[in-house]
Design a protein around this motif. Structure first.
Motif, PDB file in Angstrom:
ATOM      1  N   CYS A  55      21.984  43.815  40.188  1.00 18.02           N
ATOM      2  CA  CYS A  55      21.897  45.213  39.734  1.00 18.02           C
ATOM      3  C   CYS A  55      21.613  45.218  38.236  1.00 18.02           C
ATOM      4  O   CYS A  55      22.533  45.269  37.414  1.00 18.02           O
ATOM      5  CB  CYS A  55      23.182  45.965  40.061  1.00 18.02           C
ATOM      6  SG  CYS A  55      23.405  46.229  41.830  1.00 18.02           S
ATOM      7  N   ASP A  56      20.338  45.167  37.906  1.00 19.70           N
ATOM      8  CA  ASP A  56      19.899  45.037  36.520  1.00 19.70           C
ATOM      9  C   ASP A  56      20.247  46.232  35.645  1.00 19.70           C
ATOM     10  O   ASP A  56      20.415  46.096  34.449  1.00 19.70           O
ATOM     11  CB  ASP A  56      18.386  44.827  36.462  1.00 19.70           C
ATOM     12  CG  ASP A  56      17.961  43.516  37.076  1.00 19.70           C
ATOM     13  OD1 ASP A  56      18.810  42.619  37.214  1.00 19.70           O
ATOM     14  OD2 ASP A  56      16.779  43.378  37.414  1.00 19.70           O
ATOM     15  N   MET A  57      20.333  47.422  36.221  1.00 19.00           N
ATOM     16  CA  MET A  57      20.575  48.622  35.431  1.00 19.00           C
ATOM     17  C   MET A  57      22.053  48.825  35.088  1.00 19.00           C
ATOM     18  O   MET A  57      22.380  49.478  34.113  1.00 19.00           O
ATOM     19  CB  MET A  57      20.081  49.857  36.186  1.00 19.00           C
ATOM     20  CG  MET A  57      18.642  49.790  36.596  1.00 19.00           C
ATOM     21  SD  MET A  57      17.588  49.731  35.171  1.00 19.00           S
ATOM     22  CE  MET A  57      16.452  51.012  35.572  1.00 19.00           C
ATOM     23  N   LEU A  58      22.933  48.271  35.879  1.00 20.01           N
ATOM     24  CA  LEU A  58      24.363  48.514  35.749  1.00 20.01           C
ATOM     25  C   LEU A  58      24.910  47.917  34.443  1.00 20.01           C
ATOM     26  O   LEU A  58      24.744  46.737  34.176  1.00 20.01           O
ATOM     27  CB  LEU A  58      25.082  47.899  36.948  1.00 20.01           C
ATOM     28  CG  LEU A  58      26.469  48.381  37.278  1.00 20.01           C
ATOM     29  CD1 LEU A  58      26.504  49.892  37.478  1.00 20.01           C
ATOM     30  CD2 LEU A  58      26.977  47.684  38.516  1.00 20.01           C
ATOM     31  N   GLU A  59      25.559  48.767  33.633  1.00 20.80           N
ATOM     32  CA  GLU A  59      26.138  48.333  32.362  1.00 20.80           C
ATOM     33  C   GLU A  59      27.660  48.439  32.342  1.00 20.80           C
ATOM     34  O   GLU A  59      28.331  47.612  31.743  1.00 20.80           O
ATOM     35  CB  GLU A  59      25.570  49.160  31.205  1.00 20.80           C
ATOM     36  CG  GLU A  59      24.090  48.942  30.979  1.00 20.80           C
ATOM     37  CD  GLU A  59      23.540  49.809  29.871  1.00 20.80           C
ATOM     38  OE1 GLU A  59      24.323  50.478  29.154  1.00 20.80           O
ATOM     39  OE2 GLU A  59      22.309  49.823  29.708  1.00 20.80           O
ATOM     40  N   THR A  60      28.178  49.491  32.969  1.00 19.94           N
ATOM     41  CA  THR A  60      29.621  49.734  32.956  1.00 19.94           C
ATOM     42  C   THR A  60      30.084  50.073  34.357  1.00 19.94           C
ATOM     43  O   THR A  60      29.449  50.850  35.058  1.00 19.94           O
ATOM     44  CB  THR A  60      29.963  50.909  32.010  1.00 19.94           C
ATOM     45  OG1 THR A  60      29.474  50.610  30.713  1.00 19.94           O
ATOM     46  CG2 THR A  60      31.465  51.138  31.940  1.00 19.94           C
ATOM     47  N   LEU A  61      31.210  49.484  34.750  1.00 16.36           N
ATOM     48  CA  LEU A  61      31.739  49.721  36.083  1.00 16.36           C
ATOM     49  C   LEU A  61      33.251  49.876  35.999  1.00 16.36           C
ATOM     50  O   LEU A  61      33.916  49.108  35.300  1.00 16.36           O
ATOM     51  CB  LEU A  61      31.390  48.549  36.995  1.00 16.36           C
ATOM     52  CG  LEU A  61      31.716  48.787  38.455  1.00 16.36           C
ATOM     53  CD1 LEU A  61      30.445  49.165  39.207  1.00 16.36           C
ATOM     54  CD2 LEU A  61      32.324  47.570  39.063  1.00 16.36           C
ATOM     55  N   MET A  62      33.764  50.873  36.708  1.00 15.40           N
ATOM     56  CA  MET A  62      35.210  51.072  36.776  1.00 15.40           C
ATOM     57  C   MET A  62      35.670  50.898  38.217  1.00 15.40           C
ATOM     58  O   MET A  62      35.132  51.519  39.125  1.00 15.40           O
ATOM     59  CB  MET A  62      35.590  52.453  36.278  1.00 15.40           C
ATOM     60  CG  MET A  62      37.071  52.689  36.229  1.00 15.40           C
ATOM     61  SD  MET A  62      37.411  54.266  35.443  1.00 15.40           S
ATOM     62  CE  MET A  62      38.939  53.899  34.658  1.00 15.40           C
ATOM     63  N   ILE A  63      36.650  50.023  38.404  1.00 12.23           N
ATOM     64  CA  ILE A  63      37.163  49.701  39.731  1.00 12.23           C
ATOM     65  C   ILE A  63      38.531  50.356  39.896  1.00 12.23           C
ATOM     66  O   ILE A  63      39.426  50.143  39.071  1.00 12.23           O
ATOM     67  CB  ILE A  63      37.253  48.174  39.917  1.00 12.23           C
ATOM     68  CG1 ILE A  63      35.852  47.579  39.830  1.00 12.23           C
ATOM     69  CG2 ILE A  63      37.926  47.822  41.229  1.00 12.23           C
ATOM     70  CD1 ILE A  63      35.800  46.085  39.919  1.00 12.23           C
ATOM     71  N   PRO A  64      38.716  51.150  40.967  1.00 11.01           N
ATOM     72  CA  PRO A  64      39.977  51.883  41.141  1.00 11.01           C
ATOM     73  C   PRO A  64      41.138  51.001  41.574  1.00 11.01           C
ATOM     74  O   PRO A  64      40.960  49.857  41.993  1.00 11.01           O
ATOM     75  CB  PRO A  64      39.630  52.906  42.230  1.00 11.01           C
ATOM     76  CG  PRO A  64      38.589  52.237  43.040  1.00 11.01           C
ATOM     77  CD  PRO A  64      37.784  51.419  42.056  1.00 11.01           C
ATOM     78  N   SER A  65      42.309  51.574  41.513  1.00 10.00           N
ATOM     79  CA  SER A  65      43.536  50.826  41.788  1.00 10.00           C
ATOM     80  C   SER A  65      43.689  50.362  43.232  1.00 10.00           C
ATOM     81  O   SER A  65      44.430  49.434  43.508  1.00 10.00           O
ATOM     82  CB  SER A  65      44.755  51.664  41.397  1.00 10.00           C
ATOM     83  OG  SER A  65      44.765  52.858  42.132  1.00 10.00           O
ATOM     84  N   ALA A  66      42.978  50.986  44.168  1.00  4.71           N
ATOM     85  CA  ALA A  66      43.091  50.591  45.578  1.00  4.71           C
ATOM     86  C   ALA A  66      42.474  49.218  45.844  1.00  4.71           C
ATOM     87  O   ALA A  66      42.768  48.585  46.854  1.00  4.71           O
ATOM     88  CB  ALA A  66      42.426  51.634  46.470  1.00  4.71           C
ATOM     89  N   ILE A  67      41.634  48.751  44.949  1.00  2.85           N
ATOM     90  CA  ILE A  67      40.989  47.442  45.122  1.00  2.85           C
ATOM     91  C   ILE A  67      41.840  46.398  44.419  1.00  2.85           C
ATOM     92  O   ILE A  67      42.106  46.496  43.224  1.00  2.85           O
ATOM     93  CB  ILE A  67      39.556  47.459  44.574  1.00  2.85           C
ATOM     94  CG1 ILE A  67      38.714  48.417  45.418  1.00  2.85           C
ATOM     95  CG2 ILE A  67      38.953  46.063  44.561  1.00  2.85           C
ATOM     96  CD1 ILE A  67      37.319  48.626  44.922  1.00  2.85           C
ATOM     97  N   ASN A  68      42.265  45.387  45.164  1.00  3.98           N
ATOM     98  CA  ASN A  68      43.110  44.353  44.569  1.00  3.98           C
ATOM     99  C   ASN A  68      42.450  42.978  44.559  1.00  3.98           C
ATOM    100  O   ASN A  68      43.090  41.987  44.256  1.00  3.98           O
ATOM    101  CB  ASN A  68      44.471  44.286  45.278  1.00  3.98           C
ATOM    102  CG  ASN A  68      44.339  43.960  46.738  1.00  3.98           C
ATOM    103  OD1 ASN A  68      43.286  43.524  47.201  1.00  3.98           O
ATOM    104  ND2 ASN A  68      45.403  44.164  47.485  1.00  3.98           N
ATOM    105  N   GLN A  69      41.159  42.946  44.892  1.00  3.02           N
ATOM    106  CA  GLN A  69      40.457  41.663  44.928  1.00  3.02           C
ATOM    107  C   GLN A  69      38.984  41.867  44.571  1.00  3.02           C
ATOM    108  O   GLN A  69      38.323  42.748  45.111  1.00  3.02           O
ATOM    109  CB  GLN A  69      40.571  41.063  46.319  1.00  3.02           C
ATOM    110  CG  GLN A  69      40.138  39.646  46.379  1.00  3.02           C
ATOM    111  CD  GLN A  69      40.490  39.016  47.718  1.00  3.02           C
ATOM    112  OE1 GLN A  69      39.715  38.264  48.232  1.00  3.02           O
ATOM    113  NE2 GLN A  69      41.653  39.324  48.281  1.00  3.02           N
ATOM    114  N   ILE A  70      38.516  41.055  43.645  1.00  3.96           N
ATOM    115  CA  ILE A  70      37.096  41.042  43.310  1.00  3.96           C
ATOM    116  C   ILE A  70      36.552  39.750  43.888  1.00  3.96           C
ATOM    117  O   ILE A  70      36.905  38.657  43.446  1.00  3.96           O
ATOM    118  CB  ILE A  70      36.870  41.138  41.788  1.00  3.96           C
ATOM    119  CG1 ILE A  70      37.412  42.476  41.295  1.00  3.96           C
ATOM    120  CG2 ILE A  70      35.402  40.975  41.454  1.00  3.96           C
ATOM    121  CD1 ILE A  70      37.299  42.682  39.822  1.00  3.96           C
ATOM    122  N   LYS A  71      35.736  39.891  44.895  1.00  7.43           N
ATOM    123  CA  LYS A  71      35.278  38.734  45.668  1.00  7.43           C
ATOM    124  C   LYS A  71      34.215  37.921  44.929  1.00  7.43           C
ATOM    125  O   LYS A  71      33.576  38.400  43.999  1.00  7.43           O
ATOM    126  CB  LYS A  71      34.760  39.203  47.021  1.00  7.43           C
ATOM    127  CG  LYS A  71      35.849  39.902  47.817  1.00  7.43           C
ATOM    128  CD  LYS A  71      35.640  39.741  49.269  1.00  7.43           C
ATOM    129  CE  LYS A  71      36.850  40.300  49.989  1.00  7.43           C
ATOM    130  NZ  LYS A  71      36.929  39.861  51.325  1.00  7.43           N
TER     131      LYS A  71
END
Length: 122
Positions: A55-71
């Motif tokens: 995802c070349d355009m993506l600069e900033t990402l916010m991950i909510p509290s329900a996610i407890n794992q970044i694969k």
């Protein structure tokens, strides 16, 4: 644009992003989608490996509290990703999650606990 099939087992898309029918999982975030900032919806509890890859355009990402794992490889080759904000109370970041994210400068953890980070996550 929002579209949803009346079939209970179908998936749906919103702004070009494909979600599981119950809105608990992002299935596909198109690599060429013209979004520089993305707030993962609060209902999302799972994001599988490679969903944000290339995802070349993506600069900033916010991950909510329900996610407890970044694969692993979830952000593989997101060459313009600069900032990631993780709001989960507890997070595990798997190996190569941010592989080839050469511009990643800021990682914010909104947690009282130290995240568990694989040695080769970044």
């Amino acid at each position: 644009m929002f579209s949803k099939d009346n079939n209970v087992n179908s998936n749906y898309q919103n702004d070009g992003i494909l979600y599981l029918n119950d809105n608990s999982e992002i299935i596909c975030f198109p690599p060429k989608l013209n979004k520089t900032n993305f707030l993962v919806p609060l209902s999302i509890t799972l994001i599988e490996s490679y969903v944000f890859s290339f995802c070349d355009m993506l600069e900033t990402l916010m991950i909510p509290s329900a996610i407890n794992q970044i694969k692993s490889n979830i952000f593989n080759k997101c060459k313009n990703l600069k900032t990631i904000i993780i709001t989960s109370d507890f997070i595990i970041i798997q190996n190569e999650a941010f592989l080839h994210c050469s511009n990643l400068e800021y990682k914010y953890y909104c947690s009282y606990e130290t995240p568990l980070v694989a040695l080769d996550a970044f």
